[in-house]
Design an enzyme around this catalytic site. Structure first.
Site, PDB file in Angstrom:
ATOM      1  N   GLU A  61       0.804  -1.105  -0.115  1.00 25.66           N
ATOM      2  CA  GLU A  61       0.150   0.195   0.023  1.00 25.66           C
ATOM      3  C   GLU A  61       0.721   1.319  -0.073  1.00 25.66           C
ATOM      4  OE1 GLU A  61      -2.366  -0.848   3.429  1.00 25.66           O
ATOM      5  OE2 GLU A  61      -0.589  -1.172   4.575  1.00 25.66           O
ATOM      6  N   CYS A  95      -1.379   1.989   8.761  1.00 27.57           N
ATOM      7  CA  CYS A  95      -0.498   0.968   8.403  1.00 27.57           C
ATOM      8  C   CYS A  95      -1.051  -0.415   8.286  1.00 27.57           C
ATOM      9  CB  CYS A  95       0.445   1.095   9.388  1.00 27.57           C
ATOM     10  SG  CYS A  95       2.132   0.585   8.848  1.00 27.57           S
TER      11      CYS A  95
HETATM   12  N1  SAH Z   1       8.815   0.028  10.497  1.00 26.74           N
HETATM   13  C1  SAH Z   1       8.712   1.303  10.470  1.00 26.74           C
HETATM   14  C2  SAH Z   1       7.785   2.028   9.496  1.00 26.74           C
HETATM   15  C3  SAH Z   1       6.488   1.466   9.382  1.00 26.74           C
HETATM   16  S1  SAH Z   1       5.274   1.471  10.513  1.00 26.74           S
HETATM   17  C4  SAH Z   1       8.498   1.735  12.076  1.00 26.74           C
HETATM   18  O1  SAH Z   1       8.058   0.966  12.690  1.00 26.74           O
HETATM   19  O2  SAH Z   1       8.657   3.063  11.874  1.00 26.74           O
HETATM   20  C5  SAH Z   1       4.803   3.448  10.383  1.00 26.74           C
HETATM   21  C6  SAH Z   1       4.251   3.928  11.783  1.00 26.74           C
HETATM   22  O3  SAH Z   1       2.804   3.589  12.036  1.00 26.74           O
HETATM   23  C7  SAH Z   1       5.210   3.645  12.862  1.00 26.74           C
HETATM   24  O4  SAH Z   1       5.451   5.024  13.956  1.00 26.74           O
HETATM   25  C8  SAH Z   1       4.290   2.602  13.535  1.00 26.74           C
HETATM   26  O5  SAH Z   1       4.643   2.395  14.802  1.00 26.74           O
HETATM   27  C9  SAH Z   1       2.931   3.388  13.390  1.00 26.74           C
HETATM   28  N2  SAH Z   1       1.813   2.243  13.727  1.00 26.74           N
HETATM   29  C10 SAH Z   1       1.505   0.870  13.309  1.00 26.74           C
HETATM   30  N3  SAH Z   1       0.377   0.670  13.747  1.00 26.74           N
HETATM   31  C11 SAH Z   1      -0.137   1.771  14.259  1.00 26.74           C
HETATM   32  C12 SAH Z   1      -1.489   1.857  15.063  1.00 26.74           C
HETATM   33  N4  SAH Z   1      -2.421   0.892  15.073  1.00 26.74           N
HETATM   34  N5  SAH Z   1      -1.874   2.957  15.479  1.00 26.74           N
HETATM   35  C13 SAH Z   1      -0.906   4.060  15.273  1.00 26.74           C
HETATM   36  N6  SAH Z   1       0.282   4.045  14.474  1.00 26.74           N
HETATM   37  C14 SAH Z   1       0.529   2.849  14.141  1.00 26.74           C
END
Ligand code: SAH
Length: 359
Positions: free
Chosen positions: A97, A343
């Site tokens: 995505e 995400c």
């Molecule tokens: N792996 C990388 C980038 C992808 S995730 C990382 O961990 O930063 C992108 C962002 O979305 C990250 O900050 C992650 O912690 C956040 N994220 C994932 N699931 C989420 C959710 N349910 N609510 C809020 N933020 C979320």
């Protein structure tokens, strides 16, 4: 030329740097000036047979080289804020995505770097089925160009002005391809995006942050912190057992010092877990002395894990608490909430629907 043909086997045409493209044009006995022509086409996402200023015989030779293909599988536009959520299909049928967000200063594309993710964060939908594979740099570049083609900008302008590597996947777990992509997208003879307009978000692979400073253009580094201490962080982010908070903060400090750029800490506010004043004080205490900014994100709820987001009103209170403790903070704007903007959510739904159709 043995060496080149060996490398060609593992590199897609649109993953090649200008130096490699130069070697390639020499290999095919083409005049030197063809290298920049070819590289320029690739940086716009053009397939070999459509490279109109190259001789047909050369186009056919190029067409036989693997190419990182990307097409639009589905897209949804938010009725609220013009955010567009894309599902892209890669050459092998995998789906990733991306999200195009519109701001007053330009448009930001959130890109995926892997199909799925193997980091296992408790709150993240991208990691539920593990990591299928990493994207190549050509596929990342082609994703940007696919969005460009879908949103034609006026002559001489671009639709995508900013990129965040914050879609599915852990960018530093796909290190070589991500570093290569950053060189391609910032190359002055190619797409020529400023590294100032690019952010990379990581769950905190501390040792890679040190090499990343040396290997890649200096982009903005975002670190998904989400907790002020190891106990809580390890319970929601398994990677913390390998790289505890102290090691991540040390690496963040190093990155900020070398690049002279503020590091962003992402902090997903989870109701009753990390949003109380004791946690916020602990967070402020740990971040003191680091050139940084905190991005507060009310968690998108994960019902299966009984994790719920803090309300936006309470998120603004946390922002104030941090500001009072002299830590700069903002609450992230909510974009595309009506289109599964977060995400991994849209991809999972599409895959479930695809499976349902096929069975
Ligand atoms: N792996 C990388 C980038 C992808 S995730 C990382 O961990 O930063 C992108 C962002 O979305 C990250 O900050 C992650 O912690 C956040 N994220 C994932 N699931 C989420 C959710 N349910 N609510 C809020 N933020 C979320």
């Amino acid at each position: 030329m043995q060496e080149l043909s060996e490398r060609l086997k593992s590199l897609q045409l649109n993953s090649m740097t200008l130096d490699e493209i130069t070697e390639l044009t020499e290999f095919f006995s083409q005049p030197k000036y063809r290298a920049k022509q070819l590289f320029s086409w690739l940086s716009k996402g053009t397939m070999p047979m459509d490279m109109l200023n190259l001789p047909m015989a050369f186009r056919k030779e190029l067409d036989a080289i693997p190419f990182g293909k990307v097409s639009i599988y589905a897209k949804r536009k938010s009725m609220k804020d013009d955010t567009v959520k894309y599902l892209f299909e890669l050459g092998d049928g995998n789906i990733v995505e991306g999200v195009l967000m519109r701001y007053s200063y330009g448009n930001t594309l959130c890109l995926s770097t892997q199909v799925g993710c193997r980091m296992g964060c408790a709150f993240c939908a991208s990691t539920l089925e593990g990591c299928v594979r990493s994207l190549t740099s050509g596929e990342m570049l082609q994703t940007v160009n696919t969005v460009e083609a879908d949103n034609p900008a006026p002559e001489g302008k671009r639709c995508v002005t900013n990129i965040v590597l914050m879609g599915s996947g852990e960018p530093l777990d796909n290190y070589d391809n991500v570093v290569r992509f950053l060189h391609l997208i910032t190359c002055p003879d190619g797409f020529n995006m400023s590294s100032r307009n690019i952010s990379l978000s990581t769950c905190g692979l501390a040792d890679r942050i040190y090499t990343f400073v040396e290997d890649a253009p200096h982009v903005t580094l975002s670190i998904s912190l989400h907790a002020p201490n190891d106990e809580l962080r390890s319970s929601i982010m398994p990677i913390n057992k390998k790289y505890p908070i102290a090691s991540v903060l040390e690496a963040a400090k190093y990155y900020a010092n070398i690049t002279k750029r503020r590091v962003i800490f992402e902090y997903a506010l989870i109701s009753g877990k990390n949003d109380d004043i004791v946690s916020i004080r602990e967070l402020a205490h740990r971040l003191r002395g680091i050139n940084c900014h905190v991005n507060l994100i009310p968690l998108n709820k994960v019902v299966e894990r009984k994790l719920f987001g803090t309300s936006r009103a309470d998120a603004y209170k946390v922002q104030q608490q941090l500001e009072d403790l002299h830590i700069s903070a903002t609450v992230r704007r909510e974009m595309g909430a009506d289109i599964d903007g977060a995400c991994g959510q849209l991809r999972r739904r599409a895959i479930k629907e695809k499976d349902r159709e096929e069975t």
